[in-house]
Scaffold this motif. Structure first.
Motif, PDB file in Angstrom:
ATOM      1  N   GLN A  94      52.052  55.835  31.805  1.00 27.69           N
ATOM      2  CA  GLN A  94      50.926  56.758  31.708  1.00 27.69           C
ATOM      3  C   GLN A  94      49.856  56.076  30.872  1.00 27.69           C
ATOM      4  N   PRO A  95      49.183  55.059  31.416  1.00 27.45           N
ATOM      5  CA  PRO A  95      48.276  54.245  30.606  1.00 27.45           C
ATOM      6  C   PRO A  95      47.057  55.021  30.140  1.00 27.45           C
ATOM      7  N   VAL A  96      46.609  54.682  28.946  1.00 25.71           N
ATOM      8  CA  VAL A  96      45.378  55.240  28.403  1.00 25.71           C
ATOM      9  C   VAL A  96      44.477  54.053  28.104  1.00 25.71           C
ATOM     10  N   ARG A  97      43.762  53.611  29.112  1.00 24.55           N
ATOM     11  CA  ARG A  97      42.965  52.410  28.921  1.00 24.55           C
ATOM     12  C   ARG A  97      41.939  52.267  30.035  1.00 24.55           C
ATOM     13  N   VAL A  98      41.045  51.282  29.836  1.00 20.32           N
ATOM     14  CA  VAL A  98      40.004  51.001  30.806  1.00 20.32           C
ATOM     15  C   VAL A  98      39.998  49.493  31.047  1.00 20.32           C
ATOM     16  N   ALA A  99      39.956  49.090  32.323  1.00 19.89           N
ATOM     17  CA  ALA A  99      40.030  47.688  32.713  1.00 19.89           C
ATOM     18  C   ALA A  99      38.735  47.261  33.381  1.00 19.89           C
ATOM     19  N   ASP A 100      38.425  45.949  33.277  1.00 22.56           N
ATOM     20  CA  ASP A 100      37.239  45.431  33.964  1.00 22.56           C
ATOM     21  C   ASP A 100      37.622  44.642  35.208  1.00 22.56           C
ATOM     22  N   PHE A 101      38.785  44.965  35.790  1.00 17.53           N
ATOM     23  CA  PHE A 101      39.153  44.365  37.067  1.00 17.53           C
ATOM     24  C   PHE A 101      40.121  45.278  37.807  1.00 17.53           C
ATOM     25  N   LEU A 102      40.166  45.080  39.102  1.00 16.97           N
ATOM     26  CA  LEU A 102      41.065  45.796  40.009  1.00 16.97           C
ATOM     27  C   LEU A 102      41.801  44.724  40.795  1.00 16.97           C
ATOM     28  N   ILE A 103      43.114  44.656  40.672  1.00 24.21           N
ATOM     29  CA  ILE A 103      43.862  43.548  41.256  1.00 24.21           C
ATOM     30  C   ILE A 103      43.709  43.486  42.772  1.00 24.21           C
ATOM     31  N   GLU A 104      43.507  44.614  43.428  1.00 24.72           N
ATOM     32  CA  GLU A 104      43.400  44.615  44.884  1.00 24.72           C
ATOM     33  C   GLU A 104      42.191  43.848  45.387  1.00 24.72           C
ATOM     34  N   LYS A 105      41.196  43.645  44.523  1.00 22.23           N
ATOM     35  CA  LYS A 105      39.992  42.936  44.968  1.00 22.23           C
ATOM     36  C   LYS A 105      40.135  41.429  44.849  1.00 22.23           C
ATOM     37  N   ASP A 106      41.232  40.950  44.239  1.00 26.26           N
ATOM     38  CA  ASP A 106      41.370  39.525  43.976  1.00 26.26           C
ATOM     39  C   ASP A 106      41.168  38.658  45.219  1.00 26.26           C
ATOM     40  N   PRO A 107      41.729  39.045  46.377  1.00 29.04           N
ATOM     41  CA  PRO A 107      41.556  38.185  47.556  1.00 29.04           C
ATOM     42  C   PRO A 107      40.124  38.006  48.022  1.00 29.04           C
ATOM     43  N   LEU A 108      39.223  38.905  47.654  1.00 27.06           N
ATOM     44  CA  LEU A 108      37.860  38.743  48.171  1.00 27.06           C
ATOM     45  C   LEU A 108      37.197  37.502  47.580  1.00 27.06           C
ATOM     46  N   PHE A 109      37.526  37.149  46.330  1.00 22.49           N
ATOM     47  CA  PHE A 109      37.011  35.900  45.773  1.00 22.49           C
ATOM     48  C   PHE A 109      37.557  34.711  46.548  1.00 22.49           C
ATOM     49  N   ALA A 110      38.852  34.790  46.905  1.00 27.76           N
ATOM     50  CA  ALA A 110      39.459  33.703  47.679  1.00 27.76           C
ATOM     51  C   ALA A 110      38.762  33.552  49.027  1.00 27.76           C
ATOM     52  N   GLN A 111      38.418  34.653  49.655  1.00 28.24           N
ATOM     53  CA  GLN A 111      37.762  34.603  50.957  1.00 28.24           C
ATOM     54  C   GLN A 111      36.392  33.950  50.876  1.00 28.24           C
ATOM     55  N   VAL A 112      35.737  34.079  49.735  1.00 28.30           N
ATOM     56  CA  VAL A 112      34.404  33.496  49.550  1.00 28.30           C
ATOM     57  C   VAL A 112      34.478  32.022  49.175  1.00 28.30           C
ATOM     58  N   THR A 113      35.482  31.641  48.396  1.00 26.23           N
ATOM     59  CA  THR A 113      35.479  30.307  47.784  1.00 26.23           C
ATOM     60  C   THR A 113      36.379  29.287  48.453  1.00 26.23           C
ATOM     61  N   LEU A 114      37.396  29.707  49.202  1.00 24.00           N
ATOM     62  CA  LEU A 114      38.403  28.775  49.705  1.00 24.00           C
ATOM     63  C   LEU A 114      38.162  28.404  51.160  1.00 24.00           C
ATOM     64  N   ASN A 115      38.577  27.183  51.515  1.00 25.19           N
ATOM     65  CA  ASN A 115      38.525  26.816  52.922  1.00 25.19           C
ATOM     66  C   ASN A 115      39.715  27.443  53.663  1.00 25.19           C
ATOM     67  N   GLU A 116      39.786  27.244  54.950  1.00 18.60           N
ATOM     68  CA  GLU A 116      40.776  27.945  55.766  1.00 18.60           C
ATOM     69  C   GLU A 116      42.206  27.655  55.330  1.00 18.60           C
TER      70      GLU A 116
END
Length: 230
Positions: A94-116
């Motif tokens: 039951q966390p009581v906190r605030v984060a500046d990231f969402l793990i589910e979005k991690d692949p979108l950086f990979a899609q932008v930066t990585l080759n096939e």
């Protein structure tokens, strides 16, 4: 817990239902870490922050070294998973906190930066990781134009970020827009962050917080007119 003695960010929350776990997201330069810290101060919450300064590959990646993209991305993935695992292990179901990231979005950086080929390898690693991330009670997605992001990046003066170019930021911005167009795992507040100034203007900040505290489900949009300090 975060320091709650900074009265600039304090509000009357006596009649409000406060989300126990908030994730703030958005592209580089949009202000997500600043907003995360301000919310933590207001709610007296712990923070769960991306630690970009710990990534030994990031400076080389920003310097346009293509062979640094994959290790940069994998380092961030492993770092975020470790942080979330620690969140789970410390009586934080039951966390009581605030984060500046969402793990589910991690692949979108990979899609932008990585080759096939690199993307295939990254996706295999991501798919095989045991990611047991808690679902936020509220996700705040901060939007701004690419020109605004670039201006803010230049203004804050972090040396390694000064080589970030408009093309990369535009692709990243588009990827975020696409991701959150389909996001429905938690209540979502989409904020136009181009004009409002929650860093220096307490009225902008209070209005945003009061708006977000009325959200319990669904998708919402916050597009205020900027206020002027007098």
């Amino acid at each position: 817990m975060s320091n709650a003695n900074d009265h600039f960010w304090q509000l009357d929350l006596s009649d409000k239902s406060i989300p126990r776990y908030i994730a703030v997201e958005g592209p580089i330069g949009v202000g997500k870490t600043t907003l995360t810290k301000n919310l933590a101060s207001t709610f007296n919450y712990d923070t769960l922050l991306e630690r970009a300064e710990d990534n030994p590959f990031l400076d080389r990646f920003y310097a346009h070294e293509k062979n640094s993209a994959l290790p940069t991305q994998l380092f961030f993935l492993f770092q975020r998973i470790q942080q979330l695992n620690e969140l789970r292990q410390g009586d934080m179901f039951q966390p009581v906190r605030v984060a500046d990231f969402l793990i589910e979005k991690d692949p979108l950086f990979a899609q932008v930066t990585l080759n096939e080929d690199e993307l295939k390898l990254y996706q295999q690693v991501f798919d095989h990781m045991a990611i047991d991330a808690p679902t936020p009670d509220l996700v705040i997605y901060l939007q701004a134009s690419t020109d605004v992001l670039l201006d803010r990046i230049h203004s804050r003066g972090i040396r390694s970020e000064q080589t970030i170019d408009h093309h990369y930021l535009q692709r990243l911005n588009d990827a975020y827009t696409h991701f959150f167009h389909y996001y429905d795992s938690a209540p979502l507040l989409i904020v136009n962050a181009s004009e409002i100034d929650w860093v220096n203007n307490p009225d902008d900040y209070r209005e945003l917080v009061n708006y977000m505290l009325d959200i319990t489900r669904g998708r919402h949009y916050y597009n205020p007119q900027p206020t002027i300090l007098r």
